[in-house]
Design a protein around this motif. Structure first.
Motif, short mmCIF file in Angstrom:
data_model
loop_
_atom_site.label_atom_id
_atom_site.label_comp_id
_atom_site.label_asym_id
_atom_site.label_seq_id
_atom_site.Cartn_x
_atom_site.Cartn_y
_atom_site.Cartn_z
N PRO A 1 0.71 -1.48 -0.07
CA PRO A 1 -0.02 -0.35 -0.64
C PRO A 1 0.90 1.38 0.01
O PRO A 1 0.64 1.50 -0.69
CB PRO A 1 -0.95 -0.30 1.56
CG PRO A 1 -1.23 -1.17 1.73
CD PRO A 1 0.93 -2.51 1.21
N ASP A 2 2.11 1.17 0.68
CA ASP A 2 2.72 2.62 0.65
C ASP A 2 3.72 2.73 -0.51
O ASP A 2 3.32 4.26 -1.28
CB ASP A 2 3.83 2.33 1.93
CG ASP A 2 3.25 2.83 3.45
OD1 ASP A 2 2.12 3.04 3.45
OD2 ASP A 2 3.12 1.79 4.45
N GLU A 3 3.76 2.28 -0.67
CA GLU A 3 4.94 1.98 -2.57
C GLU A 3 3.58 2.38 -3.12
O GLU A 3 3.26 2.65 -4.10
CB GLU A 3 5.43 0.67 -2.70
CG GLU A 3 6.18 0.16 -4.05
CD GLU A 3 6.85 -1.02 -4.31
OE1 GLU A 3 7.38 -0.29 -5.25
OE2 GLU A 3 6.77 -1.73 -3.57
N ALA A 4 1.86 1.68 -3.19
CA ALA A 4 1.20 2.09 -4.41
C ALA A 4 1.03 3.86 -3.92
O ALA A 4 0.65 3.96 -6.03
CB ALA A 4 -0.11 1.33 -4.11
N VAL A 5 1.28 4.67 -3.54
CA VAL A 5 0.88 5.48 -2.84
C VAL A 5 2.56 6.26 -3.54
O VAL A 5 1.52 7.57 -4.50
CB VAL A 5 0.54 6.40 -1.08
CG1 VAL A 5 0.79 7.99 -1.08
CG2 VAL A 5 -0.57 6.04 -0.74
N PRO B 1 0.65 9.12 -13.45
CA PRO B 1 -0.64 9.92 -13.35
C PRO B 1 -1.80 8.53 -13.96
O PRO B 1 -2.32 8.35 -13.50
CB PRO B 1 -0.60 10.87 -14.12
CG PRO B 1 0.63 10.98 -14.76
CD PRO B 1 1.87 9.98 -14.01
N SER B 2 -0.42 7.23 -14.37
CA SER B 2 -1.73 6.21 -15.51
C SER B 2 -1.60 5.24 -13.97
O SER B 2 -2.25 4.21 -14.20
CB SER B 2 -1.00 5.37 -16.25
OG SER B 2 0.56 5.08 -15.48
N VAL B 3 -1.51 5.66 -12.69
CA VAL B 3 -1.37 4.41 -11.58
C VAL B 3 -2.56 4.68 -10.62
O VAL B 3 -2.39 5.62 -10.60
CB VAL B 3 0.12 4.28 -11.56
CG1 VAL B 3 -0.56 3.03 -9.44
CG2 VAL B 3 1.51 3.87 -11.32
N ILE B 4 -3.41 4.27 -11.02
CA ILE B 4 -4.68 4.76 -10.03
C ILE B 4 -4.45 3.27 -9.28
O ILE B 4 -4.86 2.55 -10.06
CB ILE B 4 -5.72 4.80 -10.62
CG1 ILE B 4 -6.15 4.10 -11.55
CG2 ILE B 4 -5.38 6.07 -12.19
CD1 ILE B 4 -7.94 4.58 -12.70
N PRO B 5 -5.82 3.44 -8.84
CA PRO B 5 -6.02 2.04 -7.42
C PRO B 5 -7.17 1.27 -7.83
O PRO B 5 -7.90 1.97 -8.94
CB PRO B 5 -7.14 2.85 -6.21
CG PRO B 5 -6.52 4.88 -6.65
CD PRO B 5 -6.44 4.21 -8.07
N GLY B 6 -6.80 0.10 -8.15
CA GLY B 6 -7.80 -0.70 -8.85
C GLY B 6 -9.11 -0.74 -8.42
O GLY B 6 -9.35 -0.02 -6.83
N HIS C 1 -11.63 -3.48 -7.72
CA HIS C 1 -11.33 -4.25 -7.09
C HIS C 1 -10.41 -4.68 -5.17
O HIS C 1 -10.71 -5.71 -4.61
CB HIS C 1 -12.22 -6.01 -7.65
CG HIS C 1 -13.43 -5.60 -8.10
ND1 HIS C 1 -14.57 -6.15 -7.67
CD2 HIS C 1 -13.69 -6.49 -9.44
CE1 HIS C 1 -15.76 -6.03 -8.26
NE2 HIS C 1 -14.65 -6.13 -9.16
N MET C 2 -9.45 -3.66 -5.61
CA MET C 2 -8.51 -4.06 -4.68
C MET C 2 -8.50 -2.64 -3.52
O MET C 2 -8.95 -1.56 -3.63
CB MET C 2 -7.27 -3.30 -5.43
CG MET C 2 -7.03 -4.20 -6.92
SD MET C 2 -6.06 -6.35 -5.97
CE MET C 2 -6.08 -6.48 -7.58
N ASN C 3 -7.92 -3.10 -2.72
CA ASN C 3 -7.65 -2.08 -1.71
C ASN C 3 -7.16 -0.97 -2.44
O ASN C 3 -6.27 -0.77 -2.49
CB ASN C 3 -6.43 -1.95 -0.75
CG ASN C 3 -6.15 -1.58 0.73
OD1 ASN C 3 -6.96 -0.50 0.96
ND2 ASN C 3 -5.87 -2.10 1.86
N LYS C 4 -7.96 0.47 -1.34
CA LYS C 4 -7.44 1.38 -2.36
C LYS C 4 -6.61 2.58 -1.14
O LYS C 4 -6.04 3.46 -1.94
CB LYS C 4 -8.88 2.27 -2.40
CG LYS C 4 -10.17 1.75 -3.18
CD LYS C 4 -10.23 1.71 -4.20
CE LYS C 4 -11.16 1.18 -5.19
NZ LYS C 4 -11.44 0.46 -5.45
N ARG C 5 -6.01 1.36 -0.44
CA ARG C 5 -5.39 2.46 0.13
C ARG C 5 -4.17 2.18 -0.09
O ARG C 5 -2.98 3.12 -0.89
CB ARG C 5 -4.91 1.81 1.64
CG ARG C 5 -3.87 2.88 2.63
CD ARG C 5 -4.46 2.47 4.14
NE ARG C 5 -3.62 1.61 3.87
CZ ARG C 5 -1.85 2.16 4.15
NH1 ARG C 5 -1.82 2.62 5.02
NH2 ARG C 5 -0.99 0.65 4.85
#
Length: 78
Positions: free
Chosen positions: A56-60, A67-72, A74-78
């Motif tokens: 989750p921290d790396e995803a943030v 800009p093309s990386v967005i929350p999935g 059906h995935m955890n939004k954090r």
């Protein structure tokens, strides 16, 4: 990377399998019965959506950089 290359990359992970638990239009990739990726074609487009499991921290951090990386969907939004 095109969709065939993405599918090949995902299935070349050790013990990876493809399934369709959400319907035929969403490919789900699992290792040892744990989902690590989904691949589906966007509605009304030729583009595909690839969702990958990530810390989750790396995803943030990735969303701050790309800009093309967005929350999935059906995935955890954090």
């Amino acid at each position: 990377m095109n969709v065939e290359q993405a599918q090949s990359y995902l299935l070349n992970k050790p013990e990876a399998v493809e399934g369709h638990p959400f319907g035929s239009d969403v490919k789900v990739y699992k290792v040892k019965n744990k989902m690590f990726a989904t691949l589906s074609q966007g509605k009304d487009s030729d583009f595909y959506w690839l969702s990958l499991k990530c810390d989750p921290d790396e995803a943030v951090s990735l969303r701050d950089i790309f800009p093309s990386v967005i929350p999935g969907y059906h995935m955890n939004k954090r």
